[in-house]
Design a protein around this motif. Structure first.
Motif, PDB file in Angstrom:
ATOM      1  N   GLN A  47       0.840  -1.198   0.000  1.00  0.00           N
ATOM      2  CA  GLN A  47       0.000   0.000   0.000  1.00  0.00           C
ATOM      3  C   GLN A  47       0.876   1.249   0.000  1.00  0.00           C
ATOM      4  O   GLN A  47       0.645   2.178  -0.776  1.00  0.00           O
ATOM      5  N   ASN A  52      -0.599   3.960  -2.527  1.00  0.00           N
ATOM      6  CA  ASN A  52      -0.693   5.362  -2.124  1.00  0.00           C
ATOM      7  C   ASN A  52      -0.400   6.322  -3.275  1.00  0.00           C
ATOM      8  O   ASN A  52      -1.104   7.327  -3.422  1.00  0.00           O
ATOM      9  N   GLN A  55      -3.543   6.688  -5.238  1.00  0.00           N
ATOM     10  CA  GLN A  55      -4.505   7.562  -4.550  1.00  0.00           C
ATOM     11  C   GLN A  55      -4.133   9.027  -4.768  1.00  0.00           C
ATOM     12  O   GLN A  55      -5.005   9.870  -5.001  1.00  0.00           O
ATOM     13  N   GLN A  59      -6.207  12.206  -6.654  1.00  0.00           N
ATOM     14  CA  GLN A  59      -6.507  13.446  -5.942  1.00  0.00           C
ATOM     15  C   GLN A  59      -5.893  14.676  -6.611  1.00  0.00           C
ATOM     16  O   GLN A  59      -6.095  15.790  -6.147  1.00  0.00           O
ATOM     17  N   GLN A 114     -11.076   1.780   0.640  1.00  0.00           N
ATOM     18  CA  GLN A 114     -10.353   3.023   0.367  1.00  0.00           C
ATOM     19  C   GLN A 114     -10.241   3.272  -1.134  1.00  0.00           C
ATOM     20  O   GLN A 114     -10.399   4.409  -1.597  1.00  0.00           O
ATOM     21  N   ALA A 115      -9.967   2.217  -1.902  1.00  0.00           N
ATOM     22  CA  ALA A 115      -9.851   2.364  -3.356  1.00  0.00           C
ATOM     23  C   ALA A 115     -11.172   2.800  -3.962  1.00  0.00           C
ATOM     24  O   ALA A 115     -11.216   3.733  -4.775  1.00  0.00           O
ATOM     25  N   ALA A 118     -11.820   6.416  -3.136  1.00  0.00           N
ATOM     26  CA  ALA A 118     -10.970   7.312  -3.931  1.00  0.00           C
ATOM     27  C   ALA A 118     -11.479   7.426  -5.363  1.00  0.00           C
ATOM     28  O   ALA A 118     -11.526   8.531  -5.925  1.00  0.00           O
TER      29      ALA A 118
END
Length: 177
Positions: A47, A52, A55, A59, A114-115, A118
């Protein structure tokens, strides 16, 4: 991490991991308590190193198309290093979740959530900017994107040609915007 990434998660023994890493089995147990602790540590490390940055890509302030192109390139590359195995360890663990211990399975579920969050947030921001063309809910779009990325990863892990996988992924995403 590389041993799990390259090998079959269900058939990779702790003895083999110890042999490859030059660590004693008692040392491994002292550090990780058990194989579940080791596998959880592996997916957390993955991760940090691989997921990360994805992600962060989602963003960014780039346009939806630019981010989508970056995501396709990332998903069809060898990952974070030139000697990395093809495919995605996270996808591999998701596909093998029945063979995972409780702590690792919980971590995989967390990363999955989380994926999806996102992807959903990226789609929502893109809709607000008028860049997302598909007529679908953000939740469905996130699930669709996740499924396409996972499928591409599985194809790469099976040894399929990255150029063909990239074309398939591009076609699958062409409807989004």
């Amino acid at each position: 991490m590389e041993a799990y990434w390259k090998g079959d998660i269900g058939s990779l023994s702790l003895n083999e991991i110890c042999r490859r890493s030059g660590v004693s089995k008692p040392g491994l147990y002292r550090e990780f308590s058990n194989e579940d602790g080791l596998m959880k540590a592996v997916i957390v490390r993955y991760q940090e190193q691989v997921l990360n940055p994805v992600q962060q890509m989602l963003q960014s302030e780039n346009s939806f198309r630019e981010t989508l192109d970056s995501l396709v390139s990332f998903a069809t590359s060898t990952g974070c290093q030139h000697d990395s195995p093809m495919g995605c360890l996270f996808t591999k663990m998701r596909e093998s979740r029945t063979q995972l211990g409780e702590a690792t399975r919980a971590q995989v579920y967390l990363l999955e959530e989380q994926a999806l969050a996102a992807f959903r947030q990226w789609v929502e921001r893109s809709k607000a900017k008028g860049e997302f063309a598909a007529d679908m809910s953000s939740e469905f779009a996130a699930t669709y994107i996740d499924a396409q990325i996972s499928s591409a990863s599985s194809q790469l892990a099976r040894g399929e040609d990255p150029k063909i996988v990239k074309k398939i992924l591009s076609v699958a995403f062409s409807m989004l915007g």
